[in-house]
Design a protein around this motif. Structure first.
Motif, PDB file in Angstrom:
ATOM      1  N   ASP A 418       0.771  -1.421  -0.169  1.00 24.87           N
ATOM      2  CA  ASP A 418      -0.087  -0.048  -0.001  1.00 24.87           C
ATOM      3  C   ASP A 418       1.116   1.157  -0.072  1.00 24.87           C
ATOM      4  OD1 ASP A 418      -2.239  -1.421   0.282  1.00 24.87           O
ATOM      5  OD2 ASP A 418      -2.246  -1.584   2.294  1.00 24.87           O
ATOM      6  N   GLY A 419       2.197   1.148  -0.031  1.00 29.18           N
ATOM      7  CA  GLY A 419       2.985   2.489  -0.082  1.00 29.18           C
ATOM      8  C   GLY A 419       4.326   2.116  -0.379  1.00 29.18           C
ATOM      9  N   ALA A 420       5.050   3.096  -0.966  1.00 24.54           N
ATOM     10  CA  ALA A 420       6.626   2.744  -1.187  1.00 24.54           C
ATOM     11  C   ALA A 420       7.260   4.225  -1.013  1.00 24.54           C
ATOM     12  CB  ALA A 420       6.986   2.197  -2.505  1.00 24.54           C
ATOM     13  N   LEU A 421       8.590   4.267  -0.866  1.00 24.82           N
ATOM     14  CA  LEU A 421       9.203   5.493  -0.626  1.00 24.82           C
ATOM     15  C   LEU A 421      10.129   5.758  -1.711  1.00 24.82           C
ATOM     16  CD1 LEU A 421       9.856   7.588   1.265  1.00 24.82           C
ATOM     17  CD2 LEU A 421      11.771   6.396   2.242  1.00 24.82           C
ATOM     18  N   THR A 422      10.069   6.974  -2.617  1.00 18.00           N
ATOM     19  CA  THR A 422      10.967   7.153  -3.581  1.00 18.00           C
ATOM     20  C   THR A 422      11.913   8.025  -3.022  1.00 18.00           C
ATOM     21  OG1 THR A 422       9.727   9.096  -3.990  1.00 18.00           O
ATOM     22  CG2 THR A 422       9.218   7.236  -5.354  1.00 18.00           C
ATOM     23  N   VAL A 423      13.258   8.002  -3.623  1.00 17.47           N
ATOM     24  CA  VAL A 423      14.292   8.572  -2.987  1.00 17.47           C
ATOM     25  C   VAL A 423      14.694   9.729  -4.031  1.00 17.47           C
ATOM     26  CG1 VAL A 423      16.792   8.274  -2.515  1.00 17.47           C
ATOM     27  CG2 VAL A 423      15.241   6.435  -2.390  1.00 17.47           C
ATOM     28  N   SER A 424      15.045  10.882  -3.415  1.00 18.79           N
ATOM     29  CA  SER A 424      15.458  12.219  -3.920  1.00 18.79           C
ATOM     30  C   SER A 424      16.708  12.084  -4.656  1.00 18.79           C
ATOM     31  CB  SER A 424      15.541  13.331  -3.235  1.00 18.79           C
ATOM     32  OG  SER A 424      16.006  14.415  -3.917  1.00 18.79           O
ATOM     33  N   SER A 425      17.006  11.685  -5.958  1.00 17.82           N
ATOM     34  CA  SER A 425      18.402  11.528  -6.690  1.00 17.82           C
ATOM     35  C   SER A 425      18.248  11.744  -8.167  1.00 17.82           C
ATOM     36  CB  SER A 425      18.810  10.003  -6.530  1.00 17.82           C
ATOM     37  OG  SER A 425      17.677   9.089  -6.970  1.00 17.82           O
ATOM     38  N   LEU A 426      19.241  11.776  -8.705  1.00 16.81           N
ATOM     39  CA  LEU A 426      19.175  11.820 -10.290  1.00 16.81           C
ATOM     40  C   LEU A 426      19.869  10.644 -10.665  1.00 16.81           C
ATOM     41  CD1 LEU A 426      19.075  13.682 -12.818  1.00 16.81           C
ATOM     42  CD2 LEU A 426      21.363  14.256 -12.573  1.00 16.81           C
ATOM     43  N   PRO A 427      18.929   9.873 -11.414  1.00 14.34           N
ATOM     44  CA  PRO A 427      19.605   8.633 -12.169  1.00 14.34           C
ATOM     45  C   PRO A 427      20.357   8.918 -13.278  1.00 14.34           C
ATOM     46  CG  PRO A 427      17.070   8.679 -11.544  1.00 14.34           C
ATOM     47  CD  PRO A 427      17.468   9.910 -11.451  1.00 14.34           C
ATOM     48  N   LEU A 428      21.298   8.085 -13.517  1.00 10.81           N
ATOM     49  CA  LEU A 428      22.186   8.190 -14.690  1.00 10.81           C
ATOM     50  C   LEU A 428      21.725   6.685 -15.643  1.00 10.81           C
ATOM     51  CD1 LEU A 428      25.554   9.725 -13.898  1.00 10.81           C
ATOM     52  CD2 LEU A 428      23.533  10.721 -14.933  1.00 10.81           C
ATOM     53  N   LEU A 429      21.410   6.971 -16.672  1.00  9.87           N
ATOM     54  CA  LEU A 429      21.163   5.882 -17.394  1.00  9.87           C
ATOM     55  C   LEU A 429      22.222   5.606 -18.419  1.00  9.87           C
ATOM     56  CD1 LEU A 429      17.522   6.820 -18.122  1.00  9.87           C
ATOM     57  CD2 LEU A 429      18.419   5.168 -16.492  1.00  9.87           C
ATOM     58  N   GLY A 430      22.882   4.387 -18.508  1.00 12.81           N
ATOM     59  CA  GLY A 430      23.952   4.073 -19.412  1.00 12.81           C
ATOM     60  C   GLY A 430      23.240   2.924 -20.487  1.00 12.81           C
ATOM     61  N   MET A 431      24.092   3.167 -21.682  1.00  9.84           N
ATOM     62  CA  MET A 431      23.633   2.225 -22.708  1.00  9.84           C
ATOM     63  C   MET A 431      24.753   2.168 -23.635  1.00  9.84           C
ATOM     64  SD  MET A 431      20.532   4.035 -24.585  1.00  9.84           S
ATOM     65  CE  MET A 431      20.052   4.518 -22.775  1.00  9.84           C
ATOM     66  N   GLY A 432      24.981   0.887 -24.565  1.00 11.40           N
ATOM     67  CA  GLY A 432      25.771   1.117 -25.484  1.00 11.40           C
ATOM     68  C   GLY A 432      26.241  -0.355 -26.251  1.00 11.40           C
ATOM     69  N   ARG A 433      27.328  -0.431 -26.633  1.00  7.92           N
ATOM     70  CA  ARG A 433      27.507  -1.824 -27.436  1.00  7.92           C
ATOM     71  C   ARG A 433      28.200  -2.935 -26.301  1.00  7.92           C
ATOM     72  NH1 ARG A 433      30.245  -2.956 -32.000  1.00  7.92           N
ATOM     73  NH2 ARG A 433      31.843  -1.622 -31.544  1.00  7.92           N
ATOM     74  N   ASP A 434      27.154  -3.330 -26.038  1.00 12.68           N
ATOM     75  CA  ASP A 434      27.820  -4.691 -25.090  1.00 12.68           C
ATOM     76  C   ASP A 434      27.862  -5.752 -25.700  1.00 12.68           C
ATOM     77  OD1 ASP A 434      25.169  -5.507 -25.449  1.00 12.68           O
ATOM     78  OD2 ASP A 434      24.546  -5.777 -23.376  1.00 12.68           O
ATOM     79  N   THR A 435      28.106  -6.997 -25.370  1.00 10.49           N
ATOM     80  CA  THR A 435      28.469  -8.296 -25.979  1.00 10.49           C
ATOM     81  C   THR A 435      27.049  -9.136 -26.234  1.00 10.49           C
ATOM     82  OG1 THR A 435      30.723  -8.463 -25.284  1.00 10.49           O
ATOM     83  CG2 THR A 435      29.893 -10.115 -26.372  1.00 10.49           C
ATOM     84  N   ALA A 436      26.816  -9.449 -27.125  1.00  9.97           N
ATOM     85  CA  ALA A 436      25.538 -10.119 -27.625  1.00  9.97           C
ATOM     86  C   ALA A 436      25.740 -11.519 -27.611  1.00  9.97           C
ATOM     87  CB  ALA A 436      24.788  -9.651 -28.868  1.00  9.97           C
ATOM     88  N   ASP A 437      26.061 -12.019 -26.524  1.00 12.11           N
ATOM     89  CA  ASP A 437      26.480 -13.564 -26.468  1.00 12.11           C
ATOM     90  C   ASP A 437      25.474 -14.219 -25.405  1.00 12.11           C
ATOM     91  OD1 ASP A 437      27.477 -12.473 -23.963  1.00 12.11           O
ATOM     92  OD2 ASP A 437      29.192 -13.289 -24.262  1.00 12.11           O
ATOM     93  N   GLY A 438      24.341 -13.595 -25.124  1.00  4.27           N
ATOM     94  CA  GLY A 438      23.299 -14.363 -24.280  1.00  4.27           C
ATOM     95  C   GLY A 438      22.624 -15.349 -24.872  1.00  4.27           C
ATOM     96  N   VAL A 439      22.079 -16.371 -24.414  1.00  7.92           N
ATOM     97  CA  VAL A 439      21.160 -17.593 -24.965  1.00  7.92           C
ATOM     98  C   VAL A 439      19.843 -17.253 -24.031  1.00  7.92           C
ATOM     99  CG1 VAL A 439      20.959 -19.923 -25.439  1.00  7.92           C
ATOM    100  CG2 VAL A 439      23.165 -18.791 -25.800  1.00  7.92           C
ATOM    101  N   LEU A 440      18.710 -17.479 -25.043  1.00  6.21           N
ATOM    102  CA  LEU A 440      17.747 -17.400 -24.338  1.00  6.21           C
ATOM    103  C   LEU A 440      16.812 -19.014 -24.727  1.00  6.21           C
ATOM    104  CD1 LEU A 440      15.654 -14.145 -25.562  1.00  6.21           C
ATOM    105  CD2 LEU A 440      16.590 -14.867 -23.131  1.00  6.21           C
ATOM    106  N   GLU A 441      16.454 -19.711 -23.533  1.00  7.79           N
ATOM    107  CA  GLU A 441      15.871 -21.208 -23.835  1.00  7.79           C
ATOM    108  C   GLU A 441      14.833 -21.419 -23.120  1.00  7.79           C
ATOM    109  OE1 GLU A 441      19.447 -23.337 -22.572  1.00  7.79           O
ATOM    110  OE2 GLU A 441      19.468 -22.462 -20.710  1.00  7.79           O
ATOM    111  N   LEU A 442      14.185 -22.534 -23.327  1.00 11.80           N
ATOM    112  CA  LEU A 442      13.171 -22.868 -22.551  1.00 11.80           C
ATOM    113  C   LEU A 442      13.899 -23.965 -21.281  1.00 11.80           C
ATOM    114  CD1 LEU A 442      10.220 -23.812 -24.694  1.00 11.80           C
ATOM    115  CD2 LEU A 442      10.539 -21.686 -23.408  1.00 11.80           C
TER     116      LEU A 442
END
Length: 772
Positions: A418-442
């Protein structure tokens, strides 16, 4: 069984674009979205609403947030009409030109390879940007100039010597294109109306983009592509979840789905229904599309072994700046003012010409909602702590089990309570060319991901070091994501799993999203990415879907031939003609300042060149009977030295024209165009079909030696040579070429048969054995 031209699964950036393009072309389209529609004003805000905002039908949750937990990372994706556009941060950046790598070795082994280029996508980027009405944040106008986090990012970039910019955002800051921006102004409706029928208003700078825009200022897909698709007749069905797919006897596909009727109670067994279609476009998101293909694999024999591979999180990394100070005074960053993201810092890549720079990346300012209900609401701390401990214990146990519970939406719902606490902060979002070597499977029927940050360690450390530098400049404390101590990340940009490739051993689908071995089955979402996009991937996914739709519609069968009575030699009525066309794509190199094509193809200063031509014989009978076999050539030439993609203004093609010797034929091309500087140019080339062993058939018929002349030069005229080179048809392009043959007019089948016999006969004449 219900039958339509096309079924589109999912309403994100791939599905919405595809549904619109096909509906606009007159196709009968059904779009199935598992989630609900969210008109402006309907997004949850209170804690009581938020604890129901997760997607887990087994627990009676049908909300927007679909949260997945895997070994090494967690992920948040969207469920609702508009897909990821409901929750993304509006950034519409193009994939950097040099980052469309080809056979680039990856850390830890393997390679990344894109079968498309920036030039292939630029026209489609243009179309999508216009439809989504993208614009940079108007930082130079009041009251938008009062956005502390934007100025802070600009200051930090300047201090660190990094490139800073205001990226294009899919947000309405003005009531219509060209108008003055303002806060909370009524937005003028587009000509195709709005699927919700609810008024919208411009951005209020409230930082609520990532939890759904209740003002409708965010140009999410329901306000444009989906509204336009519905306007053109698309049947949009929400709360329809696709469960399985399979080929249909006689062609096309069958799609099994359930309709979630009662969204207020826990799921019960819903009746499975089936719809048939000629074309099936999968756009259920990286997890949804890959999961659906893995589940349906037994129904799709021969599906590529690449299914499930090349997974990545697009290099996503979330960190925080805390307690920023300026001369011992608090420096307000005010993360809640403005859209979630307003600016971006770009880290260069080695491929951009910066040796030793590593793999490129982006850093963007983040934000959180401006409302403060959760911050001031009294919390029942005993119950809250109890929930938190229970959640953490579950996650601890799952981390060390072999099969983690990959859908943790229900647990997060319980944690919020019924409630949660947000934190006063400035998030930084990074992204880029990581390595695409993951595998999805059942694994035991669940989707499981095997991926680690280890092979992308240099990428993440570069991001963290740069973010720490930003914190130092702003006098702030730097804080990693709390999960980073176990090298875990959170990604909102999962990519791969059904990657595109040049051939079936490399990818699940081709460069146009069509699944190898399954005509009419397409992948139009992040699952098709063969590697990280680098910047925010939404625009690239949408552009690829637009390109896919163009190819799909070009390949639509021509109908309407009337009854045939008295016929000529090709089966057409006397006095009427039948045309034949096909599309050819060739790629290679040109070097300016040389006159020998072979030298131009091998020179160290060579440049890439390609063309895509539609060859049309307006009268097949006359085309086959003429000695020169001349047809029209229309399309484009693409080369940086000519200024990019240039339209062919006039073009000719000759098939098996006489070559001066009895056993020599020529395939000749002559293309007139104008380069970006207004200079007239002519590409003139030949494929030399000369007597030899049958093994010469492919190299001879797929290799074009050409000269680039100054001016529009007719055959037989002389002109200065600007350059020369060689183009080739790649095997995958040739396979596609065979699917592009079209006839128009009566007697089409007969025309196509005669053309095929002529082609085969000419090859026999040249390469066949000497029987005399």
């Amino acid at each position: 069984m219900e039958k339509v031209d096309a079924v589109v699964v999912g309403s994100g950036f791939g599905g919405s674009v595809s549904a619109y393009r096909l509906a606009e072309a007159g196709q009968r389209v059904v779009l199935m979205e598992r989630g609900q529609p969210y008109p402006p004003g309907s997004f949850p805000r209170s804690p009581a609403e938020m604890n129901k905002a997760f997607w887990d039908p087994a627990e009676g949750l049908y909300g927007m947030y679909d949260v997945w937990g895997f070994h090494g990372f967690d992920s948040v994706v969207s469920s609702g009409l508009g897909g990821g556009s409901l929750l993304y941060a509006n950034v519409m950046l193009r994939k950097d030109e040099h980052w469309f790598v080809k056979d680039e070795e990856m850390p830890g082994g393997g390679y990344e390879s894109w079968p498309v280029t920036r030039a292939d996508l630029d026209p489609h980027y243009d179309v999508v940007e216009k439809m989504l009405d993208v614009t940079p944040y108007p930082l130079d106008r009041a009251p938008f100039d009062d956005t502390p986090k934007t100025h802070a990012m600009q200051d930090a970039a300047a201090e660190l010597g990094l490139a800073w910019s205001l990226p294009p955002l899919a947000v309405s800051f003005a009531p219509e294109r060209g108008a003055e921006p303002g806060v909370g102004l009524p937005i003028v409706d587009a000509g195709y109306g709005n699927v919700h029928g609810v008024p919208r208003r411009t951005c209020r700078l409230c930082g609520e983009c990532d939890i759904g825009c209740n003002d409708g200022a965010k140009n999410s897909l329901d306000h444009n592509y989906l509204s336009a698709a519905k306007h053109h007749g698309a049947d949009i069905r929400t709360s329809h979840e696709v469960k399985a797919i399979r080929p249909r006897d006689g062609g096309g596909y069958e799609v099994d789905y359930v309709h979630h009727l009662d969204l207020e109670s826990k799921a019960r067994k819903s009746k499975v229904q089936t719809i048939a279609c000629d074309r099936l476009i999968l756009a259920a998101g990286t997890y949804g599309t890959t999961y659906l293909l893995l589940k349906s694999r037994k129904n799709l024999p021969g599906l590529s072994k690449a299914l499930g591979t090349r997974f990545s999180g697009n290099g996503d990394l979330l960190t925080f700046l805390l307690k920023a100070k300026d001369r011992n005074r608090v420096r307000p960053l005010d993360a809640s003012r403005g859209p979630v993201i307003t600016s971006t810092i770009r880290l260069p890549d080695e491929l951009d010409g910066f040796p030793g720079a590593g793999r490129g990346a982006y850093i963007q300012d983040g934000g959180y909602p401006g409302f403060v209900d959760w911050m001031v609401q009294p919390l029942e701390f005993n119950k809250q702590i109890e929930r938190a401990v229970e959640y953490l214990w579950r996650r601890f146990k799952e981390t060390f089990k072999y099969a983690p519970d990959t859908n943790i939406s229900k647990e997060l719902s319980d944690l919020i309570g019924d409630g949660a606490l947000t934190v006063s902060s400035l998030p930084l979002l990074g992204m880029g060319r990581d390595t695409a070597d993951g595998v999805l499977e059942l694994k035991d029927g669940r989707l499981n991901a095997e991926w680690t940050t280890k092979t992308s360690e240099e990428h993440f450390e570069r991001l963290r070091k740069t973010m720490q530098g930003i914190a130092d400049v702003l006098g702030a404390d730097y804080a990693d994501n709390p999960m980073w101590f176990r090298k875990r990340i959170i990604t909102a940009h999962p990519l791969g799993g059904a990657p595109m490739g040049d051939h079936v051993d490399e990818g699940v689908c081709d460069a146009f999203g069509e699944v190898f071995g399954f005509p009419g089955l397409y992948i139009a979402d992040g699952a098709a990415m063969p590697g990280p996009v680098g910047p925010n991937p939404s625009l690239t996914i949408a552009a690829l879907a637009d390109r896919m739709s163009t190819r799909l519609l070009e390949g639509s069968p021509v109908t309407g031939a009337g009854p045939v009575r008295e016929t000529g030699p090709l089966g057409e009525p006397e006095g009427e003609t039948t045309s034949l066309s096909f599309t050819e794509e060739m790629k290679g190199f040109v070097t300016y300042g040389v006159t020998d094509p072979r030298a131009g193809a091998l020179s160290e200063s060579k440049e890439r060149m390609s063309f895509r031509l539609t060859i049309t014989a307006d009268d097949v009978a006359r085309f086959l009977d003429e000695p020169e076999h001349t047809a029209r050539a229309e399309g484009w030439i693409d080369n940086a030295g000519c200024g990019g993609r240039r339209d062919v203004e006039r073009g000719w093609f000759n098939l098996f024209a006489p070559g001066g010797a009895e056993e020599r034929r020529l395939m000749k091309y002559r293309l007139h165009f104008t380069d970006a500087e207004g200079r007239l140019r002519t590409l003139a080339g030949e494929k030399n079909v000369l007597h030899g062993p049958p093994t010469r058939i492919w190299p001879d018929t797929s290799t074009l030696y050409f000269h680039l002349y100054e001016g529009h030069v007719e055959e037989g005229e002389e002109a200065p040579v600007a350059g020369a080179g060689v183009l080739h048809i790649q095997l995958t392009d040739f396979a596609r070429q065979l699917t592009t043959f079209r006839t128009h007019g009566p007697g089409g089948p007969g025309a196509l048969i005669r053309f095929g016999r002529f082609f085969a006969g000419e090859l026999w004449e040249v390469y066949g054995p000497d029987l005399t």
